[in-house]
Motif scaffolding. Sequence first.
Motif, short mmCIF file in Angstrom:
data_model
loop_
_atom_site.label_atom_id
_atom_site.label_comp_id
_atom_site.label_asym_id
_atom_site.label_seq_id
_atom_site.Cartn_x
_atom_site.Cartn_y
_atom_site.Cartn_z
N GLU A 57 0.87 -1.17 0.00
CA GLU A 57 0.00 0.00 0.00
C GLU A 57 0.90 1.22 0.00
O GLU A 57 1.92 1.25 0.69
N ALA A 59 0.99 5.71 -0.30
CA ALA A 59 0.28 6.99 -0.26
C ALA A 59 0.77 7.88 -1.39
O ALA A 59 1.96 7.95 -1.67
N ASP A 62 -1.21 13.57 -2.32
CA ASP A 62 -2.49 14.17 -1.90
C ASP A 62 -3.17 13.40 -0.77
O ASP A 62 -4.27 13.74 -0.34
N LYS A 64 -4.20 10.20 -0.92
CA LYS A 64 -4.91 9.03 -1.42
C LYS A 64 -4.01 7.80 -1.29
O LYS A 64 -2.81 7.87 -1.51
N LYS A 65 -4.62 6.65 -0.94
CA LYS A 65 -3.88 5.40 -0.79
C LYS A 65 -4.13 4.49 -1.99
O LYS A 65 -5.25 4.40 -2.48
N ILE A 66 -3.06 3.83 -2.43
CA ILE A 66 -3.14 2.87 -3.53
C ILE A 66 -2.63 1.54 -3.00
O ILE A 66 -1.56 1.47 -2.41
#
Length: 194
Positions: A57, A59, A62, A64-66
């Motif tokens: 995972e 960040a 901005d 947002k997590k991917i």
Amino acid sequence: MLKGLSFIFLFVLALVSCNPSVKKNGVNTQKQNTVQVQDTLDRQYRVKVGDPAPDFEMALPDGKKIKLSDLRGRVVMLQFTASWCGVCRKEMPHIEKEIWQKHKDNPQFALYGIDREEPAEKIQVLREATGVTYPIGMDPDAGIFGLYAEKDAGITRNIIIDREGKIVMLTRLFEEEEFNEMVSLIDKLLRAMS
């Protein structure tokens, strides 16, 4: 003398015919696998083509997590980079032009840069300096990088992952021929999904 030469010839022939290499679709897979393993070792990768891509995972600047596993079903390109990497700066405009601009609107494709050990401010400076618009996430302790390569290994690196989550290509540095192969592979994988 002639008998001695005949014996040597038969001995060499027997050795060659006992080689355990296997041909698959006309390709000597033993040689290919040996080259692949040697290439992986030389490039200090901890993974190899055919392996499942290690999940992580990340960040984005901005917030947002991917999560990589959430991208399953897509062709994914990961690009390890950093603002201090001259080769990265050379390669990134090519990724932008020849890959991102071509496929950014394709829902079957995802591209993420992964900036090694730098804060969000440095990522923005890097994006402006290289003119890239694709998303770049943060890897503040090189933990993501360490899943794929030796922690002390260099960058730039690209990893292409198929829709099943398997690694299909690993690159190191920016070599035009290898880069063109990567572009063709991404195009081919996406065509197969159409």
